[in-house]
Scaffold this active site. Structure first.
Site: not given
Length: 360
Positions: A259, A263, A273
């Site tokens: 993606r 999120h 991250y």
């Protein structure tokens, strides 16, 4: 035991038909799709990418509620949905609204779902699906039950469900695939491995080298596929469907995807991250770029056709959000009436109180 594990893991090599340059690397497994089918797949991916961009913008404007970006996962989502029949049953996760739309859910209802309106969860009669599941992995158990129901009724249909790599860490994941395997239910379980369960890398989710190999413990078919290759995703899903309706049981499909966005739009920051190098590596594998090169090589796609789809998507979205804004607002009394066929006595008084407030 180490040898046994290594021998099992070595069998789960990633299945691919188109490489990153849009070249066919697996002619033997090329799906039987017409030129019009190929163009339709591209049209849907372009349309869905624009829908994602506009949905993010609408969310930032405060005109949508919950939204999970889909850019990067179009091949995984739409390739699998294209392999379905209209009577098949979809049990989506929260990122899987595009599959519902292409199965027939009107855009305005997808927007109402994002806003938390109950009508966004009311599937049209021709759309056999549950509303997107927010609880991670829960749809796997539901899919096993739906598939068993189909088998008991003698239906030649399948139940298909989706989760992410993080979903495979949930007990519901194992219960769902094990139950479906035990009863040879016609289910297709898709794990969209986008490498991060919110912020946790897949390497910290499991010690298994692949997620597809988890099918072995349940005694069902499992395969890992290039989730950025829409032809490969279509081919393995179509095969899984054919085997399921022929009584050969369920399949676990791991799609290797990514993606590009956060999120969800609820405050996640992927730069905390993920590295720029990771993003750049996966951008080279973009499903739209790859498939566009393939179609252009066959003289089936042009910039003019793509721009036409982009304008169509923008126009549809503009009309749909207008219809969403005009739809009657959800009321507290609606929630009560939808929850209870007969109101408990302790809510009767509250119902009258809210009716009075809403009438003003």
């Amino acid at each position: 035991m180490k040898y046994v594990l290594e021998s099992v893991e070595s069998q789960f090599e990633m299945f691919q038909i188109l490489n990153e340059d849009g070249k066919i690397v697996n002619k033997d497994d090329m799906p039987d799709l017409s030129d019009e089918d190929l163009k339709e797949l591209m049209r849907r991916m372009v349309y869905t990418r624009i829908l994602d961009q506009r949905s993010i913008a609408l969310n930032r404007q405060g005109r949508l509620g919950f939204y999970a970006p889909t850019a990067g996962q179009e091949a995984s989502q739409l390739g699998s949905q294209f392999a379905l029949e209209q009577d098949d049953f979809i049990l989506p996760g929260y990122r899987d609204v595009p599959q519902l739309i292409w199965q027939g859910l009107p855009l305005y209802q997808a927007f109402l779902f994002s806003r938390g309106h109950y009508h966004g969860n009311q599937m049209p009669e021709n759309v056999r699906a549950l509303s997107p599941q927010i609880i991670i992995g829960a749809q796997y158990v539901q899919a096993a039950g739906v598939a068993l129901g189909m088998k008991k009724r003698g239906k030649k249909t399948v139940a298909i469900t989706y989760t992410g790599d993080g979903g495979t860490s949930q007990g519901d994941f194992y219960e769902g695939i094990n139950f479906a395997g035990a009863y040879q239910a016609p289910a297709i379980f898709i794990v969209q491995n986008n490498r991060f369960a919110i912020s946790v890398p897949v390497e910290k989710q499991t010690n298994a080298k692949t997620l597809a190999q988890k099918a072995v413990a349940a005694g069902i078919e499992g395969i890992q596929v290039d989730g950025m290759d829409i032809l490969a995703v279509y081919a393995v899903t179509k095969d899984a469907r054919n085997r399921a309706v022929n009584g050969e049981g369920p399949t676990l499909i791991e799609t290797m995807t990514y993606r590009y966005g956060p999120h969800t739009m609820a405050g996640d920051d992927p730069t905390r991250y993920r590295t720029d190098d990771q993003d750049s590596e996966w951008e080279k594998k973009d499903p739209l770029v790859r498939f566009r090169k393939f179609l252009e090589g066959k003289k089936l796609w042009s910039e003019e056709e793509e721009n036409k789809v982009i304008e169509e998507a923008k126009d549809d979205i503009k009309k749909a959000i207008k219809e969403t804004d005009a739809y009657p607002k959800q009321k507290v009394t609606d929630l009560m009436e939808n929850m209870f066929e007969e109101l408990p006595s302790n809510l009767q008084e509250q119902m009258e109180e809210y009716k009075e407030k809403e009438s003003k």
